[in-house]
Motif scaffolding. Structure first.
Motif, short mmCIF file in Angstrom:
data_model
loop_
_atom_site.label_atom_id
_atom_site.label_comp_id
_atom_site.label_asym_id
_atom_site.label_seq_id
_atom_site.Cartn_x
_atom_site.Cartn_y
_atom_site.Cartn_z
N GLN A 72 0.65 -1.21 -0.13
CA GLN A 72 0.02 -0.02 -0.06
C GLN A 72 1.01 1.12 -0.15
O GLN A 72 0.44 2.15 -0.64
CB GLN A 72 -0.95 -0.01 1.15
CG GLN A 72 -1.93 -1.02 1.22
CD GLN A 72 -2.86 -1.25 2.42
OE1 GLN A 72 -2.12 -0.83 3.43
NE2 GLN A 72 -4.04 -1.28 2.33
N ILE A 73 1.82 1.17 0.87
CA ILE A 73 2.85 2.41 0.71
C ILE A 73 3.39 2.69 -0.59
O ILE A 73 3.50 3.83 -1.02
CB ILE A 73 3.89 1.91 1.69
CG1 ILE A 73 3.33 2.27 3.28
CG2 ILE A 73 5.07 3.48 1.78
CD1 ILE A 73 4.42 1.81 4.41
N GLN A 145 -16.63 3.29 -3.17
CA GLN A 145 -16.10 3.63 -1.91
C GLN A 145 -15.14 4.68 -2.20
O GLN A 145 -15.16 5.63 -1.08
CB GLN A 145 -15.66 2.47 -1.30
CG GLN A 145 -16.52 1.39 -0.52
CD GLN A 145 -17.31 1.77 0.56
OE1 GLN A 145 -16.59 2.55 1.26
NE2 GLN A 145 -18.33 1.16 0.63
N VAL A 146 -14.25 4.79 -2.92
CA VAL A 146 -13.35 5.72 -3.04
C VAL A 146 -13.80 7.07 -3.26
O VAL A 146 -13.39 8.08 -2.95
CB VAL A 146 -12.05 5.39 -3.90
CG1 VAL A 146 -12.40 5.45 -5.26
CG2 VAL A 146 -10.78 6.12 -3.48
N ASP A 152 -7.94 6.19 0.24
CA ASP A 152 -7.81 5.11 -0.12
C ASP A 152 -8.73 4.03 0.34
O ASP A 152 -8.80 4.01 1.46
CB ASP A 152 -6.48 4.89 -0.25
CG ASP A 152 -5.76 4.88 1.29
OD1 ASP A 152 -6.08 6.07 1.84
OD2 ASP A 152 -5.24 4.06 1.64
N TYR A 153 -8.68 2.89 -0.51
CA TYR A 153 -9.67 1.90 0.00
C TYR A 153 -9.10 0.39 -0.48
O TYR A 153 -8.73 0.42 -1.56
CB TYR A 153 -10.99 2.02 -0.55
CG TYR A 153 -11.95 0.98 -0.37
CD1 TYR A 153 -12.46 0.63 0.98
CD2 TYR A 153 -12.60 0.15 -1.43
CE1 TYR A 153 -13.44 -0.31 1.28
CE2 TYR A 153 -13.56 -0.90 -1.24
CZ TYR A 153 -14.01 -1.14 0.14
OH TYR A 153 -14.78 -2.05 0.50
N LEU A 154 -9.29 -0.60 0.33
CA LEU A 154 -8.76 -1.91 -0.08
C LEU A 154 -10.04 -2.53 -0.09
O LEU A 154 -10.85 -3.01 0.68
CB LEU A 154 -8.07 -2.57 1.30
CG LEU A 154 -7.49 -4.00 0.89
CD1 LEU A 154 -6.39 -4.10 0.07
CD2 LEU A 154 -7.11 -4.43 2.07
N GLY A 155 -10.25 -3.04 -1.68
CA GLY A 155 -11.72 -3.63 -2.00
C GLY A 155 -11.68 -5.13 -1.44
O GLY A 155 -10.84 -5.83 -0.89
N TYR A 170 -6.75 -2.30 -4.40
CA TYR A 170 -6.38 -0.99 -3.63
C TYR A 170 -6.49 0.18 -4.72
O TYR A 170 -5.80 0.21 -5.55
CB TYR A 170 -4.85 -1.41 -3.09
CG TYR A 170 -4.47 -0.39 -2.10
CD1 TYR A 170 -5.36 0.00 -1.12
CD2 TYR A 170 -3.52 0.50 -2.24
CE1 TYR A 170 -4.91 0.99 -0.18
CE2 TYR A 170 -2.97 1.52 -1.34
CZ TYR A 170 -3.89 1.64 -0.50
OH TYR A 170 -3.55 2.59 0.37
N VAL A 171 -7.20 1.02 -4.14
CA VAL A 171 -7.45 2.09 -4.95
C VAL A 171 -7.06 3.37 -3.97
O VAL A 171 -7.46 3.61 -2.94
CB VAL A 171 -9.13 2.29 -5.33
CG1 VAL A 171 -9.46 3.51 -6.27
CG2 VAL A 171 -9.38 0.86 -5.76
N VAL A 172 -6.40 4.50 -4.76
CA VAL A 172 -5.93 5.64 -4.09
C VAL A 172 -6.59 6.89 -5.03
O VAL A 172 -6.25 6.96 -6.34
CB VAL A 172 -4.62 5.62 -4.03
CG1 VAL A 172 -3.97 7.07 -3.32
CG2 VAL A 172 -4.07 4.64 -3.40
N PRO A 173 -7.23 7.70 -4.45
CA PRO A 173 -7.82 8.82 -4.98
C PRO A 173 -6.50 9.90 -5.51
O PRO A 173 -5.75 10.14 -4.57
CB PRO A 173 -8.72 9.53 -4.18
CG PRO A 173 -8.18 9.14 -2.77
CD PRO A 173 -7.60 7.72 -2.91
#
Length: 346
Positions: A72-73, A145-146, A152-155, A170-173
């Motif tokens: 994620q980082i 969700q995002v 950020d969201y772990l789907g 894994y989605v990051v705006p």
């Protein structure tokens, strides 16, 4: 003479009691003490085995946490890189394609990486084969969700549209200076790579470790049997139910084959996941059975030794009584000249 007869009867009774009752009493006492000691040792060893297994499942949970956190980082740093932000802000998403491809090459934990605009359409991807520009992601729960939270969201685990492989999205705006969402970076965390890393964690040859998403009724993320990845957590029992509730503990359960297993479970820190290690009870508690056999042998040897010692002690104690009985018999027969000389050592 009557007194001599009474002495003889008393000596006979005492002699019989010492020779028969004393050894058996000592043996029973040693046996009881040995049984209590063995039971206490077994309980202590059992608690230690369960504690060790709980420590192992906690370590497995921490391994999963560190693995996902590191991925994620890397994704967040990539999403906030100047080149990606400029590509999104300018609307020229396609110029980011080489960067997406390079990111995938450098990060084997990621399977699939795409840029999606604020309207939910795929605009660039580093995946081969590429998702056609214009395909929509608005029906995906991770996109909803995002967009709704701006975080950020772990789907939920799923199959990628481009590679048909199991991933956790894994989605990051990507936000502008006014915190408005201009696009999102979607990266699929490879469950195949996660499973390979998780498979290396094995406490014993008979232990089976698994990783499960607690959402959606329980979906398997990593398992020794790769065919079970993305399958529902079957064989629902107390251990599975408690793991899905985010609890930590240990319990003995019976599997579908009727085999008794020790199951230890623990939540993954900061993730809606849980880990479980399942091991046949016979293998898990093998040290107890071995210790019990050794204790039984030791107790038996102690019983034999105590019986021999008590027998010798009884003979030593009854010698004066035998002499007294003999003297009493002679006295009863009229031999008044008999004398008894006892040398006491007590």
């Amino acid at each position: 003479m009557l007194t001599a007869i009474r002495w003889r009867c008393s000596a006979d009774s005492a002699s019989v009691w010492c020779r028969k009752s004393l050894p058996s009493s000592c043996s029973w006492s040693c046996g009881l003490i040995g049984t209590v000691t063995v039971r206490q040792s077994q309980n202590t060893l059992r608690e230690q085995i369960i504690a060790n297994n709980l420590a192992s499942v906690d370590l497995a949970a921490e391994l999963a946490h560190r693995y996902i956190e590191g991925t994620q980082i890397a994704v967040r740093l990539f999403a906030r890189s100047p080149f990606i932000e400029q590509s999104v802000f300018s609307g020229n998403f396609s110029r980011a394609t080489p960067e997406l491809q390079e990111f995938l090459r450098l990060n084997p934990r990621v399977n699939g990486c795409s840029l999606i605009d604020s309207n939910g359409f795929y605009r660039a991807t580093g995946t081969t084969p590429a998702i056609s520009p214009g395909n929509s992601a608005r029906d995906r729960e991770w996109y909803q969700q995002v967009i709704a939270t701006g975080k950020d969201y772990l789907g939920l685990p799923t199959i990628t549209r481009s590679t048909a492989r199991p991933v956790v999205p894994y989605v990051v705006p990507i936000l502008n200076s006014k915190a408005g969402i201009k696009g999102v970076l979607l990266c699929g965390i490879s469950l195949a790579a996660l499973n390979d890393a998780f498979a290396k964690f094995q406490t014993s040859p008979s232990a089976r470790a698994s990783l499960t998403d607690q959402r959606g009724g329980g979906v398997i993320l990593a398992h020794m049997d790769r065919g079970r990845i993305l399958k529902s957590a079957t064989g629902r029992n107390k251990a599975v139910d408690r793991m899905l509730k985010g609890e930590r503990g240990a319990v003995e359960t019976t599997d579908s084959a009727g085999e008794l297993n020790l199951a230890v479970y623990s939540p993954v820190p900061n993730l809606p996941w849980g880990t479980m290690i399942l091991q046949p009870s016979e293998a898990a508690f093998a040290p107890i059975y071995k210790a019990a056999r050794q204790s039984i042998l030791f107790t038996a040897l102690c019983l034999v030794f105590s019986a021999v010692v008590c027998g010798l002690l009884a003979r030593r104690m009854t010698r004066p009584l035998v002499r007294l009985r003999t003297a009493a018999g002679r006295l009863a027969a009229g031999d008044v000249a008999i004398r008894m000389n006892f040398i006491r050592q007590d």
